[in-house]
Scaffold this motif. Structure first.
Motif, PDB file in Angstrom:
ATOM      1  N   ALA A   7      21.137 -13.462  53.203  1.00 44.20           N
ATOM      2  CA  ALA A   7      22.247 -14.346  52.805  1.00 44.20           C
ATOM      3  C   ALA A   7      21.747 -15.638  52.170  1.00 44.20           C
ATOM      4  O   ALA A   7      22.540 -16.464  51.727  1.00 44.20           O
ATOM      5  CB  ALA A   7      23.115 -14.644  54.028  1.00 44.20           C
ATOM      6  N   GLY A   8      20.419 -15.857  52.140  1.00 50.43           N
ATOM      7  CA  GLY A   8      19.862 -17.051  51.515  1.00 50.43           C
ATOM      8  C   GLY A   8      19.774 -18.237  52.454  1.00 50.43           C
ATOM      9  O   GLY A   8      19.450 -19.348  52.017  1.00 50.43           O
ATOM     10  N   ASN A   9      20.019 -17.985  53.738  1.00 49.46           N
ATOM     11  CA  ASN A   9      19.935 -19.066  54.722  1.00 49.46           C
ATOM     12  C   ASN A   9      18.502 -19.116  55.217  1.00 49.46           C
ATOM     13  O   ASN A   9      18.159 -18.583  56.279  1.00 49.46           O
ATOM     14  CB  ASN A   9      20.910 -18.811  55.867  1.00 49.46           C
ATOM     15  CG  ASN A   9      21.052 -20.025  56.768  1.00 49.46           C
ATOM     16  OD1 ASN A   9      20.224 -20.956  56.730  1.00 49.46           O
ATOM     17  ND2 ASN A   9      22.089 -20.015  57.600  1.00 49.46           N
ATOM     18  N   ALA A  10      17.597 -19.753  54.418  1.00 49.38           N
ATOM     19  CA  ALA A  10      16.167 -19.755  54.703  1.00 49.38           C
ATOM     20  C   ALA A  10      15.842 -20.476  55.996  1.00 49.38           C
ATOM     21  O   ALA A  10      14.981 -20.044  56.770  1.00 49.38           O
ATOM     22  CB  ALA A  10      15.412 -20.372  53.539  1.00 49.38           C
ATOM     23  N   GLU A  11      16.512 -21.564  56.253  1.00 49.44           N
ATOM     24  CA  GLU A  11      16.186 -22.362  57.440  1.00 49.44           C
ATOM     25  C   GLU A  11      16.491 -21.566  58.706  1.00 49.44           C
ATOM     26  O   GLU A  11      15.671 -21.513  59.636  1.00 49.44           O
ATOM     27  CB  GLU A  11      16.964 -23.676  57.421  1.00 49.44           C
ATOM     28  CG  GLU A  11      16.625 -24.605  58.578  1.00 49.44           C
ATOM     29  CD  GLU A  11      17.355 -25.929  58.493  1.00 49.44           C
ATOM     30  OE1 GLU A  11      17.273 -26.699  59.453  1.00 49.44           O
ATOM     31  OE2 GLU A  11      18.009 -26.178  57.454  1.00 49.44           O
ATOM     32  N   ALA A  12      17.679 -20.960  58.751  1.00 51.53           N
ATOM     33  CA  ALA A  12      18.040 -20.171  59.932  1.00 51.53           C
ATOM     34  C   ALA A  12      17.130 -18.968  60.073  1.00 51.53           C
ATOM     35  O   ALA A  12      16.696 -18.614  61.167  1.00 51.53           O
ATOM     36  CB  ALA A  12      19.499 -19.738  59.834  1.00 51.53           C
ATOM     37  N   ALA A  13      16.824 -18.314  58.920  1.00 51.33           N
ATOM     38  CA  ALA A  13      15.966 -17.140  58.957  1.00 51.33           C
ATOM     39  C   ALA A  13      14.580 -17.492  59.483  1.00 51.33           C
ATOM     40  O   ALA A  13      13.979 -16.761  60.270  1.00 51.33           O
ATOM     41  CB  ALA A  13      15.874 -16.524  57.566  1.00 51.33           C
TER      42      ALA A  13
END
Length: 757
Positions: free
Chosen positions: A706-712
């Protein structure tokens, strides 16, 4: 060694069939078969042959009765006519006269005509018989039952004895000898005759008595050695039928038989003749007489041809010629003449007997012709001689052994011609011996034995060829799938017959870190390690019946095929991959501390399966993008730190498997992204810890996609703290940190995150 084994097997096969054939040939069924089929065949091939000139037949038939104006049946003929015939035959020089007619009743017992006249007929006939002093009259031998007491209580028993029914007086007194003519009872053709009737004692039969009288008239010296052997001194047999000091012919024949029976040395002794300076060798006729008395009780008839082959002269012709003062139509000087019924005008012959020469018209040989044939056989010593039982058995044994040797020693294509050549040679030899030496070798039993040998040999060749083919197919199946080998054989070697485009699930496998491992080992050690490794991981693949298995250096390429896409094919491929992964782990534990691992990749779609190559060398394998993609998926394992990856399409609808989606990848050389999953194992075998890992990884991957790099990044970092060995989590965390290209010192595949541009 294989050739030696083959001819040894041939000898053993031939010996076994030879023993069976010999036992059958000596059995009643075998003898009957030879008499019913083999003997007629030998006679048919030989055909008609001229009889000896010393015998003739005077035929009594309907034509003679009409010509002489006599009653139709010979028993009603005036016996004075027979006396007239005897005088005529004596005048023409007949050496012996045999009547194949019964004279058991007096003429006056017929109930016809004047009794005094009929009585005179007997006397007239008897006078002619006595004057001739060379006449054999027929007697009938019957079995009679008698009752007699065996104890005082009146108990009785029965016994059988021969009863001779000879001619009436005065004919019996006038005849030179009275003898029976007996043919062994048979359900088929008449093939034998009695020389001596064994009944209550050896009784000389008509042909024997006729030969003795013929010898007395044609060569009196021929009988003297026989008389001397019997009496122990020179004794001359007087021409009269009796008289003081004279041994009657019938008694002389009885003594000769008893004294010489079984003396196989007699003929040789007479042939040598003792001291050649004092006594010349015995005459041919003497040797014939010796063979007669020393030989068996019965003989096989050597027929000369169909009815009429032995010279036949009509009864009426002789009588008419005598009354007209004319010579006989056939010269009778020195001939033994047989008188009897011989009517060829109708198949319903009164005195006909079926023989090998019974024609299609139904005309049999008459009894008088058979008696004349028997006499001619004894005169020339040409009655058929079958080999002794042991000789026949040994001959069959050797013949079958030789043919058995050849039919298995030579190639299958030559087995039948070789057997036929040997069979034809045997038949030719048998026929030559039959024609020239009256030696009767069996034909039917050897033919059956040879046929059985050929069938058995062909079956053996077939079994051997099949086993060789199976062994060859098994050997080739180590390199090519068994079904392909079978198809290749069925198509006659057409390689294109095995080529096909099919749906397949391909499995690519590769040994991890093989290059550094091989550098520290000798080539032989590397080969041994590889073979053991492949043997371990190939077992679960073979158990799931892979259609194609290729070994490529330290890697494998396998395929499960079907005409159309099938979930069952994908399920088998996945099960095999899981088994191979587990087998590799178990093998690595055995060879520790050597670092061994396996990487596996699965993909499905259409492939070409068949032969490829050139320059006269081909390999059988899988060709197509699906196989290449499976290999690329296998290579992806090194970046993700996994063991078993598959394209998402491989595991669709396979709910019994626990899989972990690891993302979408554009593989090397590809333009389109491909969804990749890790096959963890069967759902019922996955631990709770692994299940938790899979669920948490799915959440982290969704954040990454989903492009949520920080959470990933936070989620993947947390996963690695709890599962430090999880390769996919490390792969994505490194990518988020910008280190994805550093793994393994190679360029990493491109990753596309879903939902990003």
């Amino acid at each position: 060694m294989a050739g030696i084994r083959m001819w040894l097997k041939g000898l053993m096969l031939g010996a076994a069939i030879g023993c069976i054939s010999a036992a059958f040939a000596l059995s009643p069924a075998g003898i009957a078969l030879e008499e019913g089929l083999g003997l007629p065949l030998l006679f048919a091939i030989r055909g008609r042959v001229p009889p000896p000139p010393d015998v003739a037949v005077v035929a009594i038939n309907q034509r003679a009765a009409e010509a002489l104006e006599l009653p139709p049946h010979p028993r009603n003929w005036p016996r004075s006519v027979h006396g007239e015939l005897i005088d005529t035959l004596v005048a023409h020089g007949a050496s012996a006269i045999v009547f194949d007619l019964r004279f058991e009743n007096r003429s006056d017992e017929s109930g016809e005509g004047d009794e005094s006249a009929e009585s005179g007929e007997d006397e007239a006939f008897a006078a002619a018989v006595e004057r001739a002093n060379r006449v054999v009259l027929l007697e009938r031998m019957d079995k009679r039952r008698e009752l007699f007491a065996i104890d005082e209580g009146g108990a009785t028993a029965t016994a059988e004895a021969d009863r001779a029914m000879g001619p009436v007086e005065p004919l019996a007194q006038a005849a030179t000898v009275v003898a029976p003519f007996l043919l062994p009872k048979t359900a088929g053709n008449i093939n034998q005759f009695w020389v001596f009737w064994p009944g209550d004692g050896p009784v000389a039969t008509v042909p024997t008595a006729a030969l003795w009288l013929h010898a007395l008239r044609t060569d009196r010296n021929a009988v003297r050695p026989i008389q001397a052997l019997v009496a122990g001194e020179q004794r001359r047999l007087a021409p009269a039928a009796g008289g003081d000091g004279v041994i009657p012919v019938r008694e002389m024949l009885l003594r000769a038989r008893r004294g010489l029976a079984g003396r196989s040395d007699i003929v040789a002794a007479l042939e040598a003749g003792g001291d050649a300076a004092k006594r010349p060798p015995a005459s041919i006729l003497t040797r014939r007489l010796a063979a007669l008395f020393a030989g068996p009780d019965s003989r096989y008839l050597n027929f000369y041809g169909p009815s009429g082959t032995i010279p036949v002269i009509g009864y009426d012709v002789l009588i008419a010629a005598a009354r007209a003062g004319m010579p006989a139509a056939i010269r009778l000087d020195g001939r033994c003449v047989f008188v009897g019924v011989a009517d060829y005008s109708t198949p319903t012959q009164e005195d006909g007997f079926p023989t090998v020469f019974t024609g299609a018209d139904g005309i049999d040989l008459s009894g008088v012709e058979i008696a004349a044939t028997a006499f001619a056989n004894l005169l020339t010593d040409t009655s058929l001689r079958p080999p002794a039982p042991l000789t026949s058995a040994a001959m069959l044994f050797v013949l079958c052994s030789v043919i058995g040797f050849y039919v298995l020693a030579v190639p299958a294509r030559l087995a039948v011609p070789a057997a036929l050549a040997l069979a034809v040679a045997y038949v030719a030899v048998a026929q030559i011996l039959f024609n020239r030496a009256a030696l009767w070798l069996p034909l039917v039993t050897p033919a059956l034995a040879i046929a059985l040998l050929v069938v058995s040999a062909l079956y053996c060749h077939y079994v051997i060829a099949r086993r060789q083919r199976e062994k060859m197919q098994q050997a080739i199946s180590y390199y090519i799938p068994e079904r392909v080998v079978q198809g290749f054989a069925d198509s006659g070697g057409d390689m294109s017959a095995a080529n096909e485009v099919v749906y397949a699930t391909c499995l690519a496998a590769d040994m991890e870190d093989f290059t550094p491992l091989a550098e520290g080992m000798r080539p032989g050690e590397v080969a041994s390690l590889l073979n053991s490794y492949f043997d371990a991981i190939a077992k679960p693949i073979n158990d799931r019946k892979a259609d194609v298995v290729e070994f490529r250096a330290d890697g494998m390429m396998c395929a499960w095929t079907a005409p159309q896409p099938q979930a069952e094919v994908r399920a088998r491929a996945c099960a095999a991959a899981i088994g191979a992964r587990d087998a590799a782990a178990a093998f690595a534990a055995k060879v520790a501390p050597r670092p061994l691992g396996v990487r596996l990749g699965l993909h499905d779609g259409e492939v070409f399966v068949g032969h490829s190559g050139g320059g006269g060398r081909f390999v059988y394998g899988i060709v197509g993008d699906i196989a290449n993609t499976a290999s690329r998926i296998e290579g992806l394992n090194r970046y993700l730190g996994t063991r078993l990856l598959a394209s998402a399409g491989v595991v669709r609808d396979l709910d019994h498997l626990r899989v972990r989606p690891v993302g979408q990848f554009i593989l090397k050389g590809k333009n389109e992204p491909l969804s990749i999953v890790e096959i963890v194992g069967r759902r019922d075998a996955v631990s709770v810890q692994t299940e938790t890992l899979c669920r948490r990884f799915a959440v982290a991957l969704q954040a990454f996609s989903a492009g949520n790099a920080e959470a990933a990044q936070v989620l993947f970092a947390a996963l690695l703290r709890d599962y430090p060995a999880d390769g996919p989590s490390r792969f994505y965390l490194n990518r988020l940190l910008g280190e994805e290209g550093e793994q393994a010192g190679q360029e990493a595949p491109m990753i596309i995150r879903m939902g990003t541009k």
